[in-house]
Design an enzyme around this catalytic site. Structure first.
Site, PDB file in Angstrom:
ATOM      1  N   SER A 167      46.355  92.680 163.357  1.00 11.49           N
ATOM      2  CA  SER A 167      47.648  93.039 162.475  1.00 11.49           C
ATOM      3  C   SER A 167      48.109  91.991 161.820  1.00 11.49           C
ATOM      4  O   SER A 167      48.480  91.095 162.370  1.00 11.49           O
ATOM      5  CB  SER A 167      48.565  93.730 163.477  1.00 11.49           C
ATOM      6  OG  SER A 167      49.618  93.606 162.959  1.00 11.49           O
ATOM      7  N   GLY A 168      48.121  92.107 160.310  1.00  7.89           N
ATOM      8  CA  GLY A 168      48.624  91.187 159.692  1.00  7.89           C
ATOM      9  C   GLY A 168      50.300  91.375 159.468  1.00  7.89           C
ATOM     10  O   GLY A 168      50.884  90.291 159.078  1.00  7.89           O
ATOM     11  N   ARG A 180      24.202 102.651 155.630  1.00  6.70           N
ATOM     12  CA  ARG A 180      24.733 101.312 155.138  1.00  6.70           C
ATOM     13  C   ARG A 180      23.261 100.362 155.371  1.00  6.70           C
ATOM     14  O   ARG A 180      23.422  99.191 154.813  1.00  6.70           O
ATOM     15  CB  ARG A 180      25.688 100.791 156.202  1.00  6.70           C
ATOM     16  CG  ARG A 180      26.846 101.541 155.950  1.00  6.70           C
ATOM     17  CD  ARG A 180      27.146 101.584 154.539  1.00  6.70           C
ATOM     18  NE  ARG A 180      28.743 102.456 154.476  1.00  6.70           N
ATOM     19  CZ  ARG A 180      29.341 102.531 153.146  1.00  6.70           C
ATOM     20  NH1 ARG A 180      28.793 102.029 152.088  1.00  6.70           N
ATOM     21  NH2 ARG A 180      30.500 103.526 153.248  1.00  6.70           N
TER      22      ARG A 180
END
Ligand SMILES: Cc1cc2nc3c(=O)[nH]c(=O)nc-3n(C[C@H](O)[C@H](O)[C@H](O)COP(=O)(O)OP(=O)(O)OC[C@H]3O[C@@H](n4cnc5c(N)ncnc54)[C@H](O)[C@@H]3O)c2cc1C
Length: 291
Positions: free
Chosen positions: A99-100, A197
């Site tokens: 979490s920024g 991917r």
């Protein structure tokens, strides 16, 4: 059965790109769990590895996917935000990200290597071509990316030091910033992720991570991974129009010759193949609307 490398791999950091990594944190199950789930009431019993392998391959070949969901894997992944944005589109996983808002962002940013600085592809509008840009321009671009990453981060730290909330201070940081998350997914959905991917059309930077996961799976779930390679990764589907063209091809092929070559397919697979060719010959119309 087939997971002797698991203990060596759990917790080990596999470097991806310049500053990223993948670590397998935990795995629930192994190749046997898939077999066990498929046989439900029989359990492992006295079945041989050869029979287990055949069963896993049968399940994969016939899209009996739920036994593969019995294996769950949890990874710790460090990746640039632009890769994370592509990754998060795979919704059938559980994610918990750094979490920024709560913590300071890292000063690590992804810088592409010179061999990745290519021109825009003219065939694939989403991708890069095989042509490198010239040496002096690539040096210039890398330098300029590095400078602007550093400036953005200096500005970010300045905002923090001025007392601005972390959730606001971070909003000008570039997509090349590294983030981290825990990512938990079952094997069936992981194979779907890898099919997309690992493909050459996927962006190189996410492909690096997919290849790392593929290498891990090859070691800890060798039988399932082999089946995935044979029946999903390296297999293709045909449209009805393409099947019409194939019918023309099959008409010219001597199936007897193919069926004599026992190295290519097992008896069961050979029968299934002949059924498919018979289906094409008998059911694909001569005049196809799509042509
Ligand atoms: C080469 C490439 C280029 C791409 N380009 C773009 C692009 O330009 N723009 C863009 O926006 N995206 C793009 N994507 C992302 C792509 O459109 C898919 O969102 C992404 O690949 C995830 O695929 P998925 O939905 O099959 O996977 P998952 O989310 O893992 O879903 C797997 C399957 O589960 C089912 N499922 C999952 N969630 C739900 C749900 N809520 N409701 C119903 N069924 C569900 C669906 O059957 C789905 O196919 C690209 C992907 C690739 C590989």
């Amino acid at each position: 059965m087939g997971n002797k490398h698991t203990q060596e791999i759990i917790g080990k950091e596999f470097q991806c790109l310049d500053k990223g990594f993948i670590r397998l944190i935990e795995i629930m199950g192994n190749d046997s769990s898939i077999v066990q789930a498929a046989r439900v009431s029989y359990g492992k019993g006295t079945k041989s590895i050869r029979e287990d392998r055949s069963l896993i391959r049968y399940l994969m070949r016939h899209s009996h996917t739920s036994p593969f969901e019995m294996v769950e894997l949890k990874f710790h992944i460090r990746l640039p935000i632009f890769v994370a944005r592509q990754w998060i589109r795979h919704r059938t996983a559980n994610v918990n990200e750094y979490s920024g808002r709560y913590s300071e962002m890292t000063s690590d940013f992804y810088l592409p290597g010179k061999n990745q600085l290519r021109t825009q592809s003219t065939i694939n509008k989403q991708g890069r071509s095989d042509d490198l840009i010239d040496e002096s321009l690539s040096n210039e671009v890398i330098k300029s990316m590095e400078t602007s990453q550093k400036n953005s981060y200096d500005e970010y730290i300045q905002y923090i030091n001025q007392g601005i909330a972390r959730e606001i201070a971070r909003i000008n940081l570039p997509l090349s910033s590294y983030t981290e998350w825990y990512w938990k997914i079952d094997l069936h959905n992981l194979f779907r992720f890898l099919k997309l991917r690992l493909d050459v059309h996927a962006q190189y930077e996410i492909r690096v991570y997919a290849e790392t996961i593929a290498n891990i799976l090859k070691q800890i779930l060798p039988i399932s991974f082999e089946a995935f390679e044979d029946y999903m990764l390296n297999s293709i589907t045909f449209s009805s129009s393409e099947l019409y063209l194939l019918k023309e091809v099959f008409n010219k092929v001597n199936l007897k010759l193919i069926s004599d070559d026992e190295n290519i397919l097992s008896n069961t697979e050979l029968n299934e193949f002949i059924q498919k060719v018979t289906f094409i010959n008998e059911n694909i119309l001569n005049k196809n609307k799509g042509i």
